[in-house]
Write an enzyme that holds these catalytic residues in place. Structure first.
Site, PDB file in Angstrom:
ATOM      1  N   ASP A 280      -3.774   3.980  -5.493  1.00  0.00           N
ATOM      2  CA  ASP A 280      -3.734   2.798  -5.364  1.00  0.00           C
ATOM      3  C   ASP A 280      -4.902   2.412  -6.057  1.00  0.00           C
ATOM      4  OD1 ASP A 280      -5.574   2.590  -3.342  1.00  0.00           O
ATOM      5  OD2 ASP A 280      -3.673   3.104  -1.686  1.00  0.00           O
TER       6      ASP A 280
ATOM      7  N   MET B 257     -12.939  -6.540   3.739  1.00  0.00           N
ATOM      8  CA  MET B 257     -12.044  -7.011   3.537  1.00  0.00           C
ATOM      9  C   MET B 257     -12.536  -8.424   3.908  1.00  0.00           C
ATOM     10  SD  MET B 257      -8.576  -4.131   4.974  1.00  0.00           S
ATOM     11  CE  MET B 257      -9.641  -4.076   5.469  1.00  0.00           C
TER      12      MET B 257
ATOM     13  N   LYS C 196      -1.568  -2.617  -5.721  1.00  0.00           N
ATOM     14  CA  LYS C 196      -0.506  -4.037  -5.678  1.00  0.00           C
ATOM     15  C   LYS C 196      -1.235  -4.408  -7.442  1.00  0.00           C
ATOM     16  CE  LYS C 196      -2.828  -7.074  -2.229  1.00  0.00           C
ATOM     17  NZ  LYS C 196      -3.859  -6.926  -1.922  1.00  0.00           N
TER      18      LYS C 196
END
Ligand code: SAH
Length: 510
Positions: A36, A173, A58
């Protein structure tokens, strides 16, 4: 069919060299790589082209794969008998959901290995000059998720304990929640003037650091429009940065440089860029190989069959040397049969390659072109002599012609050939479009031609326009001329055709 195996590998924080040796081995051994956004796309350049790559991160234009689907994908691939590498950013066990992936593999009786990686929680601050612990400032650290919405955050984080139990706090995050996080920390007892740093895209060319205090960091983030991903560091260790920052002080920091050199030679230039704090992006557009056409092979055999007859052997590149020796081996030709010949080398690297094989070449010309070689050979060669020129199929015609004019019988043979790698790289296109490539290096005319062809091969209709956003740096005037022929605007060109010269020119032009 026997079931396959899955390696759950930590890729490290972004710099492709920060993967572990075991991780790299697993990557190179795999038949399929599932990756990813955070698992450095550049690592994928270290694996053979035939390895299947599946992107599960994503994408703005496509449906993002859910975690359950990824778990299932790993199981399916392994059940097909494949060796799979699941590459994850940082360490797979730190907010990496490795538990779910390993859990389902286990349920299906599939063999797996967890290969730890360097977590961004530690590596990213380190690249900003912030040690997470310090003898006087912090004797512990906590890594906390900032991902959830405030009510969930409150359920998963015991703010009173987090705030007071440990020295340094590291939030992953958490950029979007920075206001809430600072508020909670102040509420539960951290002084508002506590230092905070946000480090975005640590270890990559986009690395950027924002420093503030719990009281003002939210405003600063908004003002700078500071985007994720970033590691948030809270505590006194942040101040260490003033003294300890290191990579930011290097001349190529923050610069991503495309290296188009031939596959076999890419790493030297890339290593130099890396040492200077830049991020090399290797995209080998050409590779060399032994010629296979029967006529070419026959010509080499014939040329080597009369080894005793040569007065001179001229080598014009490191590849020329390497392949010349490969042919000696293949044809069983003993080097001592060239007893009459002097060896000449164009360029210091070529000379070094000869010396490494026990041959001292005759003194070097000052500039490294075929023309200047002729100047310095002029006095040595006589009419009626015979010269062997083992070269690549792209070497220019000048040298044999000029030797011919001096009455020397020049035998040129193509000991290797240069072919396009045919590689496609979507990430490179994306970077070029976004201005994420700051400079492009061309180390020969064929790298220019083949980069243009490669970009066309990836569907780019106007490669020159795509490259216009980057500084184009060439290794010498001949390469620069070729680039201009393609309508490229050359920012700088090194005088000497050497890697050292090219690197200096690169520093000067960035
Ligand atoms: N397993 C990963 C963390 C995954 S969670 C690890 O061990 O590093 C994703 C978060 O990691 C991001 O939101 C960001 O907070 C952090 N992160 C990962 N790579 C980063 C990088 N290069 N620079 C800054 N933050 C990074």
């Amino acid at each position: 069919m026997p079931t396959g195996k899955v390696y759950l590998v930590g890729a490290g924080p972004g710099d492709p060299k920060l993967i572990t040796v075991r991780g790299l081995e697993a990557l190179q051994r795999s038949e399929v790589v599932v990756y990813d956004r955070l698992a450095g796309p550049q690592l994928l350049n270290r694996i053979p082209d035939h390895v299947e790559r599946i992107y599960v991160g994503k994408r703005p234009d496509r449906h993002t794969m859910k975690q359950e689907e990824i778990n299932r994908l790993l199981v399916d691939l392994a059940l097909q008998g494949k060796t799979v590498c699941r590459l994850k950013g940082g360490d797979p066990t730190v907010f990496g959901r490795v538990g779910e992936e390993a859990g389902l593999l286990r349920q299906h009786g599939i063999d797996y290995e967890i290969v730890p990686g360097i977590t961004s929680a530690i590596a990213v601050p380190a690249y900003a000059g912030i040690p997470v612990t310090h003898r006087e400032l912090a004797s512990s650290f906590s890594v906390v998720t900032g991902h959830e919405s405030p009510d969930k955050l409150d359920r998963s984080i015991q703010w009173d304990k987090v705030t007071n139990a440990t020295g340094t706090l590291l939030f992953l995050m958490g950029v979007a929640k920075i206001g809430y996080i600072s508020e909670q920390l102040i509420r539960y007892g951290r002084p508002p003037e506590t230092s905070v740093a946000l480090v975005r895209w640590g270890t990559r060319a986009e690395q950027a650091t924002l420093v503030g205090t719990l009281a003002d960091i939210e405003a600063k983030v908004k003002e700078a429009n500071f985007q994720p991903p970033a590691v948030i560091v809270v505590g006194d260790v942040v101040k260490q940065r003033e003294e300890l920052q290191w990579i930011e002080r290097k001349p190529l920091f923050g610069r991503r440089v495309l290296v188009t050199r031939a596959r076999s030679q890419a790493s030297e230039l890339a290593d130099r860029i890396d040492e200077l704090g830049g991020e090399p992006y290797e995209f080998p557009v050409i590779e060399t190989r032994l010629p296979e056409r029967p006529e070419a092979v026959q010509a080499i055999r014939e040329a080597l069959a009369c080894a005793e007859a040569y007065d001179l052997v001229v080598l014009t590149s490191v590849n020329g040397v390497e392949y010349f020796f490969r042919w000696l081996e293949r044809t069983g030709t003993d080097i001592r049969r060239f007893h009459k010949a002097e060896f000449a080398a164009v360029g210091p690297k070529t000379a070094e390659a000869l010396r490494a094989r026990g041959i001292t070449p005759c003194p070097l010309p000052e500039k490294f072109h075929a023309e200047s070689l002729l100047d310095s050979l002029g006095g040595r060669v006589k009419a009626g002599q015979k010269a062997l020129l083992p070269r690549g199929d792209l070497a220019r015609e000048l040298l044999p012609k000029e030797l011919g004019a001096l009455g020397v019988e020049a035998v040129s043979v193509d000991v290797y050939e240069t072919v396009p790698t045919g590689r496609k790289d979507e990430f490179l296109l994306e970077l070029l479009r976004e201005g994420g490539i700051h400079a492009v290096t061309f180390t020969s005319s064929s790298t220019v031609t083949n980069l243009i062809e490669a970009l066309k091969g990836m569907g780019e209709e106007a490669p020159a326009e795509l490259l216009a956003g980057a500084k184009l740096v060439c290794i010498g005037p001949i390469t620069a001329k070729t680039a201009e022929k393609y309508g490229l605007s050359v920012a700088a060109c090194s005088e000497a055709s050497t890697i050292d010269g090219l690197v200096q020119t690169l520093i000067d032009s960035l």
